[in-house]
Design a protein around this motif. Structure first.
Motif, PDB file in Angstrom:
ATOM      1  N   LEU A 118       0.826  -1.209   0.000  1.00 37.04           N
ATOM      2  CA  LEU A 118       0.000   0.000   0.000  1.00 37.04           C
ATOM      3  C   LEU A 118       0.858   1.257   0.000  1.00 37.04           C
ATOM      4  O   LEU A 118       0.482   2.269  -0.602  1.00 37.04           O
ATOM      5  CB  LEU A 118      -0.931  -0.014   1.222  1.00 37.04           C
ATOM      6  N   GLY A 119       2.011   1.204   0.666  1.00 32.39           N
ATOM      7  CA  GLY A 119       2.904   2.356   0.660  1.00 32.39           C
ATOM      8  C   GLY A 119       3.395   2.681  -0.739  1.00 32.39           C
ATOM      9  O   GLY A 119       3.438   3.851  -1.156  1.00 32.39           O
ATOM     10  N   TYR A 120       3.741   1.651  -1.508  1.00 34.27           N
ATOM     11  CA  TYR A 120       4.184   1.858  -2.887  1.00 34.27           C
ATOM     12  C   TYR A 120       3.055   2.425  -3.744  1.00 34.27           C
ATOM     13  O   TYR A 120       3.262   3.314  -4.582  1.00 34.27           O
ATOM     14  CB  TYR A 120       4.688   0.552  -3.487  1.00 34.27           C
ATOM     15  N   LEU A 121       1.836   1.908  -3.530  1.00 34.32           N
ATOM     16  CA  LEU A 121       0.709   2.397  -4.321  1.00 34.32           C
ATOM     17  C   LEU A 121       0.429   3.862  -4.032  1.00 34.32           C
ATOM     18  O   LEU A 121       0.199   4.671  -4.944  1.00 34.32           O
ATOM     19  CB  LEU A 121      -0.532   1.547  -4.035  1.00 34.32           C
ATOM     20  N   TRP A 122       0.443   4.231  -2.742  1.00 32.02           N
ATOM     21  CA  TRP A 122       0.216   5.636  -2.381  1.00 32.02           C
ATOM     22  C   TRP A 122       1.318   6.525  -2.945  1.00 32.02           C
ATOM     23  O   TRP A 122       1.066   7.643  -3.405  1.00 32.02           O
ATOM     24  CB  TRP A 122       0.144   5.783  -0.859  1.00 32.02           C
TER      25      TRP A 122
END
Length: 291
Positions: A131-135
């Protein structure tokens, strides 16, 4: 002759009764007794009556853990029930692709809580998680799900829903397969559309399954423990400490076995009261609907 037959029947059920008493009845009675004593893991302790319960009534940490438990349960149970029912409706097909998808969605249910929390720790980590990469790709600052007091309970809820989805989905599939095809054929002859069929035939026929799923999941999520301990250790600042984690910390961290037993008895009564209330309310609604 009948007396001898009765004795033989008792001998057949005796192993189960003994095992049941050993595993369930004795620990329950022993837990009640321990809750009335001040005792640690290594000492004999002494009788204090209701002092442990009086202490619980004024313990803000225990109160917070109960509030957290109810909040995360309310986050999980409705969403889990709706998602499981929707998946069952979508995958209630006799073809191979539906069977493969059913296996995929059920596969998470066979994982241990340690594996589940390890997976979701990598997913939710703000610096190196999925999720960090997506954000970051969308130009947003990653959210610290496991260290934010306002996001940690939703993170536990998402993890638990993903882990627990398979079993209620199977219950709904079993319920769907018990609905007679004649009812759908009659609806088709009356030119009923899909929504009418869903609301007038499928959902009423699944009422007992819905009640079963809600009751089972409510009782299960009120005992949520592993996700809270392994993902967040109850943090930050106790924002994700559940009631069972409070019991664990009290019994094996502070060695207050009597106090932890009192908290366990309170939680048991809460689960029992919630389950009975749900059963009574749904039974009354079913009776009124039948009238």
């Amino acid at each position: 002759m009948n007396s001898a037959r009765d004795w033989r029947g008792l001998l057949f059920v005796a192993p189960f009764v003994l095992l049941y008493c050993l595993i369930l009845v004795f620990p329950l009675v022993r837990g009640v007794w321990l809750s009335l004593n001040q005792v640690d893991l290594f000492g004999a302790g002494h009788f204090v009556g209701g002092a442990n319960y009086a202490r619980l009534a004024h313990d803000p940490i225990f109160e917070t853990s109960l509030v957290n438990t109810f909040e995360v349960t309310l986050m999980i149970v409705p969403v889990l029930t709706v998602l499981a029912a929707a998946l069952a409706l979508a995958l209630n097909r006799p073809n191979r692709s539906a069977a493969v998808l059913r296996g995929i969605f059920f596969s998470s249910a066979v994982l241990s809580v340690a594996a589940v929390t390890l997976i979701w720790r990598f997913v939710l980590a703000p610096d190196a998680g999925l999720l960090g990469y997506l954000w970051t790709d969308f130009g947003r600052t990653p959210l610290a799900f496991l260290s934010d007091e306002h996001l940690v309970l939703p993170a536990l809820a998402i993890t638990t829903i993903w882990w627990s989805l398979g079993f209620p989905m199977l219950l709904f599939l079993a319920g769907l397969q018990q609905i007679p095809d004649d009812m759908y054929e009659a609806a088709a002859l009356d030119n009923a559309n899909r929504w009418t069929t869903l609301w007038r035939i499928t959902i009423p026929a699944l009422r007992r399954t819905i009640v079963l799923v809600v009751m089972l999941q409510t009782a299960a999520q009120l005992q949520l423990f592993g996700q809270s301990q392994l993902l967040t250790a109850g943090g930050p600042s106790g924002a994700s400490r559940t009631a069972v984690l409070f019991l664990f910390e009290t019994a094996f961290g502070q060695w207050e076995l009597g106090y932890a037993s009192a908290a366990a008895e309170v939680l048991f009564l809460i689960i029992l009261a919630v389950t009975i209330t749900q059963y009574w309310a749904t039974g009354r609604a079913t009776a009124q609907g039948g009238e």
